[in-house]
Design a protein around this motif. Structure first.
Motif, short mmCIF file in Angstrom:
data_model
loop_
_atom_site.label_atom_id
_atom_site.label_comp_id
_atom_site.label_asym_id
_atom_site.label_seq_id
_atom_site.Cartn_x
_atom_site.Cartn_y
_atom_site.Cartn_z
N LEU A 150 0.85 -1.19 0.00
CA LEU A 150 0.00 0.00 0.00
C LEU A 150 0.89 1.24 0.00
N ILE A 151 0.62 2.20 -0.94
CA ILE A 151 1.40 3.43 -1.04
C ILE A 151 0.46 4.61 -1.27
N ARG A 152 1.00 5.81 -1.13
CA ARG A 152 0.26 7.03 -1.46
C ARG A 152 0.20 7.20 -2.98
N GLU A 153 -0.92 7.66 -3.48
CA GLU A 153 -1.08 7.82 -4.92
C GLU A 153 -0.25 8.99 -5.46
N ASP A 154 -0.13 10.06 -4.70
CA ASP A 154 0.52 11.26 -5.21
C ASP A 154 2.04 11.21 -5.12
N TYR A 193 -21.59 -4.50 -1.51
CA TYR A 193 -20.12 -4.55 -1.53
C TYR A 193 -19.56 -4.10 -2.89
N ILE A 194 -20.23 -3.15 -3.52
CA ILE A 194 -19.80 -2.71 -4.84
C ILE A 194 -18.41 -2.05 -4.80
N GLY A 195 -18.10 -1.42 -3.65
CA GLY A 195 -16.80 -0.77 -3.54
C GLY A 195 -15.64 -1.74 -3.57
N TYR A 196 -15.84 -2.92 -2.99
CA TYR A 196 -14.78 -3.93 -3.03
C TYR A 196 -14.59 -4.50 -4.44
N LEU A 197 -15.64 -4.46 -5.24
CA LEU A 197 -15.55 -4.97 -6.61
C LEU A 197 -15.07 -3.91 -7.60
N TRP A 198 -15.00 -2.65 -7.17
CA TRP A 198 -14.67 -1.55 -8.07
C TRP A 198 -13.31 -1.71 -8.75
N PRO A 199 -12.29 -2.26 -8.10
CA PRO A 199 -11.00 -2.42 -8.80
C PRO A 199 -11.05 -3.31 -10.03
N LEU A 200 -12.10 -4.09 -10.21
CA LEU A 200 -12.18 -4.97 -11.37
C LEU A 200 -12.26 -4.19 -12.68
N TRP A 201 -12.84 -2.98 -12.66
CA TRP A 201 -12.97 -2.19 -13.89
C TRP A 201 -12.39 -0.78 -13.75
N ASP A 202 -11.88 -0.44 -12.59
CA ASP A 202 -11.31 0.89 -12.41
C ASP A 202 -9.90 0.94 -13.02
N GLN A 203 -9.54 2.08 -13.66
CA GLN A 203 -8.22 2.21 -14.29
C GLN A 203 -7.10 2.10 -13.29
N LYS A 204 -7.27 2.67 -12.10
CA LYS A 204 -6.23 2.62 -11.08
C LYS A 204 -6.45 1.49 -10.08
N LYS A 205 -7.46 0.66 -10.33
CA LYS A 205 -7.75 -0.51 -9.50
C LYS A 205 -7.92 -0.10 -8.03
N GLN A 206 -8.73 0.93 -7.81
CA GLN A 206 -8.96 1.45 -6.48
C GLN A 206 -10.35 1.10 -5.98
N THR A 207 -10.47 0.84 -4.70
CA THR A 207 -11.77 0.76 -4.05
C THR A 207 -12.23 2.19 -3.71
N PHE A 208 -13.44 2.32 -3.18
CA PHE A 208 -13.90 3.64 -2.77
C PHE A 208 -12.99 4.21 -1.68
N ALA A 209 -12.56 3.36 -0.77
CA ALA A 209 -11.66 3.81 0.30
C ALA A 209 -10.34 4.32 -0.27
N ASP A 210 -9.82 3.64 -1.27
CA ASP A 210 -8.57 4.08 -1.91
C ASP A 210 -8.74 5.46 -2.54
N LYS A 211 -9.87 5.69 -3.18
CA LYS A 211 -10.10 6.97 -3.83
C LYS A 211 -10.26 8.10 -2.81
N ILE A 212 -10.86 7.80 -1.68
CA ILE A 212 -11.08 8.84 -0.67
C ILE A 212 -9.75 9.28 -0.04
N VAL A 213 -8.91 8.32 0.34
CA VAL A 213 -7.65 8.66 1.00
C VAL A 213 -6.49 8.73 0.02
N THR A 221 -4.90 6.37 -2.17
CA THR A 221 -3.88 5.33 -2.04
C THR A 221 -3.96 4.37 -3.21
N LEU A 222 -2.87 3.65 -3.44
CA LEU A 222 -2.79 2.60 -4.46
C LEU A 222 -2.22 1.35 -3.83
N VAL A 223 -2.61 0.22 -4.38
CA VAL A 223 -2.01 -1.06 -4.00
C VAL A 223 -1.22 -1.56 -5.20
#
Length: 234
Positions: free
Chosen positions: A178-182, A207-227, A229-231
């Motif tokens: 886990l790292i910071r996105e910026d 649980y749509i937020g946990y599935l969001w990385p399946l089609w998100d460009q940065k493979k982020q959950t909602f929590a990742d987008k809020i804070v 972060t990237l994995v």
């Protein structure tokens, strides 16, 4: 008196003399051809080389056979993928980091969940056994509550390790971080724990937020987008 060697009586110019003004070339001679009005100047014939650059001028250099094309200059960002293309990497200071796949993240989550669940389950089973034996229902309930306290302590320890090293035990096993996105740096305990709390939003709406990385460009959950972060893969 006419020249006896000139049968027509015309005087010829002496040696080295040129014909006077207005005189035409002799019989059988053609004047030099001039380009007509609007016609381009004569081009070099077939096989003749074109004009070369003047002295001190360098011809444009062509890439040699097998040489790679020119790279972007210093400070220029690399080409970004077009709209609709998946992003499988991220750049930090010229380095490239590959984003973690959804299945790998699920594997890390299951390992961490098991580490949390083991002490909770053990204390709850022990408390239930004490209460069922009739010794003391209050003691049994206390053991069950203690199990959840221990479990919460495990979560705090996991978030501390994740914030300071980028990896929980589960993430270390599957090889992600886990790292910071910026900045690409570690998150620290506060941001890692805040991300854990924001996972509550990932659990909403099936649980749509946990599935969001399946089609998100940065493979982020909602929590990742809020804070922010990237994995990424190690």
């Amino acid at each position: 008196m006419g020249n006896p060697y000139d049968p027509y009586g015309q005087q010829q110019p002496g040696y080295g003399q040129q014909p006077g003004y207005g005189q035409q070339p002799g019989y059988g001679q053609q004047p030099p051809a001039q380009p007509g009005y609007g016609q381009p100047p004569a081009q070099p014939g077939y096989g003749q080389p074109s004009a070369q650059p003047g002295y001190g001028q360098q011809p444009p250099q062509q890439p040699g056979y097998g040489q790679p094309p020119a790279q972007p200059g210093y400070g220029q960002p690399p080409a970004q993928p077009g709209y609709g293309q998946d992003v499988h990497h991220h750049y930090y200071g010229g380095g490239q980091m590959h984003l973690a796949e959804w299945g790998t993240r699920v594997g890390a989550f299951l390992i961490d969940a098991l580490i949390y669940a083991i002490p909770v389950i053990l204390f709850v089973i022990l408390g239930t056994a004490i209460a069922s034996a009739g010794d003391s229902a209050a003691v049994g309930s206390l053991f069950s509550l203690l199990g959840y306290v221990v479990g919460f302590g495990v979560i705090l320890w996991q978030k501390y390790v994740e914030g300071t090293t980028g990896q929980t035990i589960g993430k270390r096993v599957v090889g992600i971080r886990l790292i910071r996105e910026d900045t690409g740096q570690l998150t620290g305990f506060g941001l890692a724990f805040g991300r854990y709390l924001c996972h509550f939003l990932d659990g909403l709406a099936c649980y749509i937020g946990y599935l969001w990385p399946l089609w998100d460009q940065k493979k982020q959950t909602f929590a990742d987008k809020i804070v922010r972060t990237l994995v990424v893969r190690v």
